[in-house]
Scaffold this motif. Structure first.
Motif, PDB file in Angstrom:
ATOM      1  N   ILE A 159      23.312 130.219  14.795  1.00  9.76           N
ATOM      2  CA  ILE A 159      24.409 131.175  14.947  1.00  9.76           C
ATOM      3  C   ILE A 159      25.291 131.279  13.722  1.00  9.76           C
ATOM      4  O   ILE A 159      26.010 132.261  13.547  1.00  9.76           O
ATOM      5  CB  ILE A 159      25.298 130.815  16.156  1.00  9.76           C
ATOM      6  N   CYS A 160      25.308 130.269  12.839  1.00  7.01           N
ATOM      7  CA  CYS A 160      26.219 130.314  11.700  1.00  7.01           C
ATOM      8  C   CYS A 160      25.773 129.315  10.640  1.00  7.01           C
ATOM      9  O   CYS A 160      24.840 128.539  10.852  1.00  7.01           O
ATOM     10  CB  CYS A 160      27.659 129.998  12.133  1.00  7.01           C
ATOM     11  N   GLY A 161      26.441 129.347   9.515  1.00  8.73           N
ATOM     12  CA  GLY A 161      26.115 128.442   8.421  1.00  8.73           C
ATOM     13  C   GLY A 161      27.073 127.284   8.302  1.00  8.73           C
ATOM     14  O   GLY A 161      27.380 126.838   7.194  1.00  8.73           O
ATOM     15  N   ALA A 162      27.591 126.806   9.412  1.00 15.93           N
ATOM     16  CA  ALA A 162      28.565 125.714   9.382  1.00 15.93           C
ATOM     17  C   ALA A 162      27.927 124.439   8.823  1.00 15.93           C
ATOM     18  O   ALA A 162      26.748 124.157   9.058  1.00 15.93           O
ATOM     19  CB  ALA A 162      29.102 125.454  10.785  1.00 15.93           C
ATOM     20  N   ARG A 163      28.730 123.674   8.117  1.00 17.92           N
ATOM     21  CA  ARG A 163      28.278 122.390   7.567  1.00 17.92           C
ATOM     22  C   ARG A 163      28.658 121.287   8.552  1.00 17.92           C
ATOM     23  O   ARG A 163      29.833 121.137   8.902  1.00 17.92           O
ATOM     24  CB  ARG A 163      28.912 122.139   6.200  1.00 17.92           C
ATOM     25  N   VAL A 164      27.662 120.494   8.980  1.00 18.38           N
ATOM     26  CA  VAL A 164      27.860 119.508  10.038  1.00 18.38           C
ATOM     27  C   VAL A 164      27.735 118.102   9.469  1.00 18.38           C
ATOM     28  O   VAL A 164      26.793 117.788   8.749  1.00 18.38           O
ATOM     29  CB  VAL A 164      26.831 119.696  11.175  1.00 18.38           C
ATOM     30  N   THR A 165      28.725 117.261   9.813  1.00 17.29           N
ATOM     31  CA  THR A 165      28.662 115.829   9.531  1.00 17.29           C
ATOM     32  C   THR A 165      28.573 115.108  10.863  1.00 17.29           C
ATOM     33  O   THR A 165      29.316 115.422  11.793  1.00 17.29           O
ATOM     34  CB  THR A 165      29.918 115.357   8.769  1.00 17.29           C
ATOM     35  N   ARG A 166      27.669 114.136  10.953  1.00 14.79           N
ATOM     36  CA  ARG A 166      27.471 113.454  12.226  1.00 14.79           C
ATOM     37  C   ARG A 166      27.950 112.008  12.149  1.00 14.79           C
ATOM     38  O   ARG A 166      27.742 111.326  11.154  1.00 14.79           O
ATOM     39  CB  ARG A 166      26.002 113.482  12.635  1.00 14.79           C
ATOM     40  N   ALA A 167      28.594 111.563  13.235  1.00 15.53           N
ATOM     41  CA  ALA A 167      28.935 110.156  13.423  1.00 15.53           C
ATOM     42  C   ALA A 167      28.446 109.752  14.800  1.00 15.53           C
ATOM     43  O   ALA A 167      28.461 110.558  15.737  1.00 15.53           O
ATOM     44  CB  ALA A 167      30.439 109.932  13.310  1.00 15.53           C
ATOM     45  N   THR A 168      28.016 108.495  14.931  1.00 24.76           N
ATOM     46  CA  THR A 168      27.474 108.044  16.218  1.00 24.76           C
ATOM     47  C   THR A 168      28.460 107.181  16.990  1.00 24.76           C
ATOM     48  O   THR A 168      28.217 106.867  18.158  1.00 24.76           O
ATOM     49  CB  THR A 168      26.175 107.254  16.006  1.00 24.76           C
ATOM     50  N   ARG A 169      29.552 106.778  16.356  1.00 29.52           N
ATOM     51  CA  ARG A 169      30.560 105.930  16.989  1.00 29.52           C
ATOM     52  C   ARG A 169      31.946 106.510  16.713  1.00 29.52           C
ATOM     53  O   ARG A 169      32.169 107.167  15.694  1.00 29.52           O
ATOM     54  CB  ARG A 169      30.488 104.497  16.445  1.00 29.52           C
ATOM     55  N   VAL A 170      32.876 106.234  17.611  1.00 32.33           N
ATOM     56  CA  VAL A 170      34.246 106.723  17.421  1.00 32.33           C
ATOM     57  C   VAL A 170      34.868 106.105  16.182  1.00 32.33           C
ATOM     58  O   VAL A 170      35.548 106.786  15.404  1.00 32.33           O
ATOM     59  CB  VAL A 170      35.108 106.408  18.668  1.00 32.33           C
ATOM     60  N   GLU A 171      34.639 104.806  15.962  1.00 29.68           N
ATOM     61  CA  GLU A 171      35.233 104.156  14.804  1.00 29.68           C
ATOM     62  C   GLU A 171      34.708 104.759  13.510  1.00 29.68           C
ATOM     63  O   GLU A 171      35.461 104.929  12.535  1.00 29.68           O
ATOM     64  CB  GLU A 171      34.966 102.644  14.836  1.00 29.68           C
ATOM     65  N   ASP A 172      33.404 105.106  13.459  1.00 27.29           N
ATOM     66  CA  ASP A 172      32.853 105.765  12.274  1.00 27.29           C
ATOM     67  C   ASP A 172      33.511 107.133  12.068  1.00 27.29           C
ATOM     68  O   ASP A 172      33.849 107.523  10.942  1.00 27.29           O
ATOM     69  CB  ASP A 172      31.341 105.935  12.418  1.00 27.29           C
ATOM     70  N   ALA A 173      33.683 107.877  13.166  1.00 32.94           N
ATOM     71  CA  ALA A 173      34.338 109.188  13.080  1.00 32.94           C
ATOM     72  C   ALA A 173      35.778 109.046  12.605  1.00 32.94           C
ATOM     73  O   ALA A 173      36.265 109.852  11.799  1.00 32.94           O
ATOM     74  CB  ALA A 173      34.281 109.887  14.434  1.00 32.94           C
ATOM     75  N   ALA A 174      36.464 108.030  13.116  1.00 30.86           N
ATOM     76  CA  ALA A 174      37.852 107.810  12.699  1.00 30.86           C
ATOM     77  C   ALA A 174      37.933 107.528  11.205  1.00 30.86           C
ATOM     78  O   ALA A 174      38.831 108.028  10.505  1.00 30.86           O
ATOM     79  CB  ALA A 174      38.455 106.656  13.498  1.00 30.86           C
ATOM     80  N   GLN A 175      37.001 106.725  10.702  1.00 28.76           N
ATOM     81  CA  GLN A 175      36.978 106.415   9.271  1.00 28.76           C
ATOM     82  C   GLN A 175      36.753 107.682   8.459  1.00 28.76           C
ATOM     83  O   GLN A 175      37.382 107.897   7.401  1.00 28.76           O
ATOM     84  CB  GLN A 175      35.878 105.388   8.977  1.00 28.76           C
ATOM     85  N   ILE A 176      35.874 108.558   8.919  1.00 31.35           N
ATOM     86  CA  ILE A 176      35.612 109.823   8.226  1.00 31.35           C
ATOM     87  C   ILE A 176      36.858 110.698   8.209  1.00 31.35           C
ATOM     88  O   ILE A 176      37.238 111.271   7.182  1.00 31.35           O
ATOM     89  CB  ILE A 176      34.434 110.561   8.891  1.00 31.35           C
ATOM     90  N   LEU A 177      37.536 110.811   9.367  1.00 31.14           N
ATOM     91  CA  LEU A 177      38.701 111.687   9.477  1.00 31.14           C
ATOM     92  C   LEU A 177      39.882 111.177   8.658  1.00 31.14           C
ATOM     93  O   LEU A 177      40.757 111.957   8.287  1.00 31.14           O
ATOM     94  CB  LEU A 177      39.109 111.832  10.944  1.00 31.14           C
TER      95      LEU A 177
END
Length: 690
Positions: A159-177
Motif C-alpha cells: 500500500i505504501c513505501g513506508a520504512r519499517v524498523t522491527r523490534a521483538t521486545r518492548v525494551e528493544d523498542a524503548a531503546q530505539i525510541l
C-alpha cells in the motif's frame, strides 16, 4: 458511485435554493440546513466532501462556525460565500488550508458550479497529500512473531513505501525510541517482556507525538477501549487485517493524533498571543520552586497589568485591543531570556517567571526594560496607540511559601504599583499583613469543625435538554463568629497545609450522604450528590473505607454518590491512583474530573483512568460567548468527552449567552449562578417541594 456530497449552511432562502439547484445541475448531491447546529448534526451523520457557508454571517454560520468545523473535521473542504467582491477576504490560519475558493454573492450558477468543481479537486489533492504522508512515513513495528511481522511488512509494501524498523521486545523498542523518532508505532500486546497493555504504557511516553496502533490477536472490546484510554489511536485484530484496512488505519491514526496534540497545546497556551496560560505558569513555578529549594537558587515572578486598557477596547474595538495584546506579548518576550517564561493570565494581565537568578541579578532591571518596551507607540490602522503598565515583583526567597503565596505577593505588589500612579514597578518580600491574616485564619480553623462553624451548601446541576435537576454539588462554607463568611479560596488551602483537610473531608462526605438520604426518604430518589475529594484525602488510607461506610450507613445506591477529583490528584503515583480508582469503581460510585482543562495532564490522564464525568473549568465557560478560541476549546472538550463516553458538565454558567453556547455545543449538564446559587439544605428542600 454516488454524487459528491455538498452541505450548504445558510439562512437565506433565496440563496440556498439557488445554490442547491446550481449544485445539482453541475453534478453534486446537495443538502441544505439553515443553522450551524443543524450543520454539525448533518456532518455527524452524513458524508460530505465540501461545505458551503457564508464567511461573514454571524449567528448562522460565519467564521466561528467554519473555524469549529475545521477543528472537528480537519479533512473538510470549504467554499466560502462573501457579500460583494470575493477579492482580499481575510483568512485565518485554521481556514487557510480548508478554503478552496471564495465566491461573492449574489451567486451566478456557472461561477458557483465551477467553484464546486475547484473545491472537489482541492479536496482530492488534500486527501492525496495525506496518503503521500503515509507513503513516506517511518514505522516502528514491535512484534515477536516472524510470520505476523512479515505479513504486516508485506501489507505496507503493497500500500505504501513506508520504512519499517522491527523490534521483538518492548525494551528493544524503548531503546530505539530513545534515539530515533518515528511517524507511527505499531505494537503487539503479547511480547516476551510485556503483556496486557504494558507495551503501550511503557512505549507511549517515549514517543509522545507518534500515533500508536495496537495490532494483536486478542479480539476483546474491553481491552480495545482500555488501549485507547492508555493513548493508542486504534486497535486492530490480526485475523481481520488486510492492506486497505491498514492504510486507512494509519491515515486516521495520524489525524486523531494531530487533533489530540492540538488540544494539548490549546490547553497550555493562550490562544490569542501564543504564550503560556495560567495553568502552564503555575506548573512552571511549582517546578522552579522545588528546584530552588533543593539548590538554593533564586527566581522572581512579575505581574504585569496594562493601565486603562479597557479604554482601547471601548474606543477602538476588540480587534484593535487584540492587536495591542499580541504586540505587547511579543515585546515582553523580547525582553526576557529563552529560559524564562511569559504567560497571559487573561484580559490585559501578563506574568513573567525569571528563572535561576543569581544574587547579582535584579528583576527590577528586567521590569524597567519591559516598561520601556511597552510604552513605545503601537501602530494600528486607526493611528498610533500608547500603552503603559504597572508591574509587581515577588522574588524568591524574599517572597517565600507556596506557589499561591508567591503569586499573591506579586499581585499585591502590582496593585501597589497602580496605587502609586501606574506606569511603575513595585517589589515586595513577604507580605506581612497577609501573613498575619493567614496565622489568624489557621488558628481559627483548628476548632471550626468542633464549634459548628462549618456547613454545607448545595448547588444544583441541571440537564441542558430539559433543565431538570439531576444532582447537587456539596460545597463547604465557613462562617466565623459574628456570621462573617470566609471565602473557600482562603481557608481550604489552609486546611490542606495543616492536614485538617482529611478530617474535614470525611465530615463533608458523611453530611452530604446523610442529606441525600433525607431527600431520598422524602421521595426525591432520582438525584445524586457530588463531593470534592482533596489530594491529601485521596492519598490517605481511609478514603475507601469512609465511602463504603457512608453508603452502608445511609443505605445509598452507589451511583447516587459522585466523587470529584482534581487533576492534581491524578498527577500522583499512577499505580496508586489507578488502584484506588479501581476499588471505588467496584464499589459503584461515580468518578468526575473537576476543573478539567486547567492542568497539563488533562488529556493524558483522562485517557488513562476510567471516569464517568468531566467538569469543564469555569475559566473556559467565562469567555465562550465572546472569545472564539475559548469557544473552540470548549466545544472540543465536549466532543472529546462524548467520544470517550463521558458525561460533560459546564461549571460557572452565569450568563444566558453562556448557557445558550453550552446548550448548542451539546453539553450534558450545567451549574452556575444563572441556574442556581449554592444554598443550605433546608432551602434546597423547600425548592424541591415547591
Amino acid at each position: 458511485m454516488g454524487l459528491p456530497g455538498v452541505l450548504l449552511v445558510d439562512s437565506d432562502d433565496r440563496l440556498h435554493r439557488m445554490c442547491a439547484t446550481a449544485a445539482r445541475i453541475h453534478g453534486f448531491d446537495a443538502d441544505v440546513v439553515t443553522t450551524a447546529a443543524a450543520g454539525f448534526e448533518r456532518m455527524a451523520h452524513g458524508s460530505y466532501s465540501v461545505v458551503v457557508a457564508d464567511l461573514e454571517q454571524p449567528g448562522v454560520a460565519g467564521r466561528s462556525f467554519l473555524e469549529e468545523l475545521c477543528d472537528r473535521y480537519p479533512g473538510i473542504t470549504i467554499v466560502a460565500l462573501v457579500r460583494g467582491s470575493a477579492i482580499d477576504v481575510p483568512r485565518s490560519h485554521e481556514l487557510d488550508t480548508a478554503i478552496a475558493t471564495v465566491v461573492g454573492t449574489p451567486v451566478e450558477s456557472e461561477i458557483f458550479g465551477a467553484a464546486l468543481h475547484d473545491a472537489l479537486d482541492h479536496h482530492h489533492r488534500r486527501v492525496r497529500r495525506k496518503l503521500d504522508a503515509v507513503d513516506h512515513s517511518t514505522i516502528l513495528l514491535v512484534e515477536d512473531s516472524d510470520g505476523d511481522a512479515l505479513l504486516v511488512v508485506e501489507y505496507l509494501s503493497e500500500i505504501c513505501g513506508a520504512r519499517v524498523t522491527r523490534a521483538t521486545r518492548v525494551e528493544d523498542a524503548a531503546q530505539i525510541l530513545r534515539g530515533v523518532s518515528y511517524d507511527f508505532v505499531i505494537t503487539d500486546l503479547t511480547l516476551p517482556d510485556a503483556c496486557g497493555l504494558d507495551a503501550v504504557r511503557r512505549l507511549q511516553p517515549l514517543a509522545p507525538n507518534a500515533p500508536f496502533i495496537v495490532l494483536t490477536g486478542i479480539d476483546d472490546e474491553d481491552i480495545a477501549i482500555r488501549a485507547m484510554q492508555q493513548g493508542a489511536q486504534d486497535y486492530l485484530v490480526k485475523g481481520q487485517l488486510d492492506a486497505p484496512t491498514l492504510r486507512r488505519t494509519l491515515r486516521h491514526a495520524a489525524e486523531r493524533k494531530r487533533v489530540y496534540n492540538r488540544l494539548v497545546h490549546l490547553s497550555r497556551h493562550d490562544p490569542l498571543t501564543g504564550v503560556g496560560n495560567r495553568a502552564a505558569l503555575r506548573d512552571r513555578i511549582e517546578t522552579t520552586l522545588a528546584r530552588a529549594r533543593r539548590r538554593e537558587l533564586g527566581f522572581a515572578v512579575l505581574f504585569i497589568d496594562l493601565d486603562r486598557f479597557k479604554a482601547i477596547n471601548d474606543d477602538l474595538g476588540h480587534d484593535a485591543g487584540d492587536a495591542v495584546l499580541i504586540e505587547i506579548s511579543a515585546r515582553i518576550c523580547a525582553c526576557v531570556r529563552t529560559s524564562d517564561m511569559v504567560a497571559r493570565l487573561g484580559g490585559d494581565e501578563f506574568a513573567v517567571l525569571l528563572d535561576e537568578l543569581q544574587p547579582t541579578d535584579h528583576p527590577l532591571d528586567v521590569g524597567r526594560r519591559i516598561l520601556r518596551s511597552i510604552e513605545r507607540p503601537i501602530m494600528l490602522q486607526g493611528g498610533e496607540v500608547v500603552v503603559t503598565a504597572s508591574i509587581g515583583v515577588a522574588r524568591y526567597p524574599d517572597a517565600a511559601g507556596s506557589v499561591d503565596d508567591i503569586l499573591k505577593a506579586a499581585d499585591t505588589a502590582m496593585y501597589a504599583a497602580k496605587r502609586s500612579g501606574r506606569n511603575n514597578i513595585q517589589i515586595v518580600g513577604e507580605v506581612a499583613a497577609e501573613d498575619r491574616d493567614r496565622v489568624s485564619l489557621t488558628h481559627g480553623l483548628q476548632h471550626a469543625l468542633e464549634r459548628g462553624e462549618l456547613s454545607l451548601h448545595f448547588q444544583p446541576q441541571l440537564t441542558l435538554d430539559r433543565h431538570r435537576v439531576v444532582g447537587y454539588e456539596a460545597l463547604l462554607r465557613w462562617y466565623r463568629p459574628g456570621g462573617v463568611m470566609v471565602p473557600p479560596a482562603e481557608f481550604i488551602p489552609l486546611l490542606e497545609d495543616s492536614g485538617r483537610i482529611v478530617a474535614v473531608g470525611e465530615w463533608v462526605l458523611a453530611r452530604a450522604c446523610e442529606q441525600l438520604a433525607i431527600w431520598r426518604a422524602s421521595g426525591y430518589r432520582d438525584i445524586r450528590v457530588a463531593v470534592n475529594v482533596s489530594a491529601r484525602q485521596f492519598e490517605g488510607t481511609g478514603l475507601i473505607d469512609t465511602v463504603g461506610d457512608c453508603l452502608r450507613r445511609y443505605d445509598l445506591p452507589p451511583p447516587c454518590l459522585e466523587l470529584e477529583l482534581t487533576e492534581t490528584v491524578l498527577m500522583g503515583d499512577t499505580s496508586h491512583v489507578k488502584g484506588i480508582l479501581d476499588v471505588l469503581r467496584r464499589l459503584g460510585v461515580r468518578i468526575a474530573i473537576d476543573d478539567f482543562g486547567t492542568g497539563y495532564s488533562s488529556l493524558a490522564y483522562l485517557s488513562r483512568f476510567a471516569v464517568d464525568c468531566l467538569k469543564i473549568d469555569r475559566s473556559f465557560i467565562d469567555q465562550v460567548h465572546v472569545d472564539r478560541e475559548r469557544a473552540l476549546i470548549t466545544s472540543a472538550i465536549i466532543t472529546l468527552g462524548h467520544h470517550l463516553g463521558l458525561e460533560v458538565v459546564a461549571e460557572g454558567v452565569e450568563l444566558a449567552e453562556q448557557l445558550a453556547f453550552v446548550t448548542s455545543a451539546r453539553c450534558d449538564l450545567a451549574q452556575g449562578y444563572l441556574l442556581g446559587r449554592p444554598a443550605r439544605a433546608e432551602h434546597v428542600t423547600a425548592a424541591l417541594c415547591s
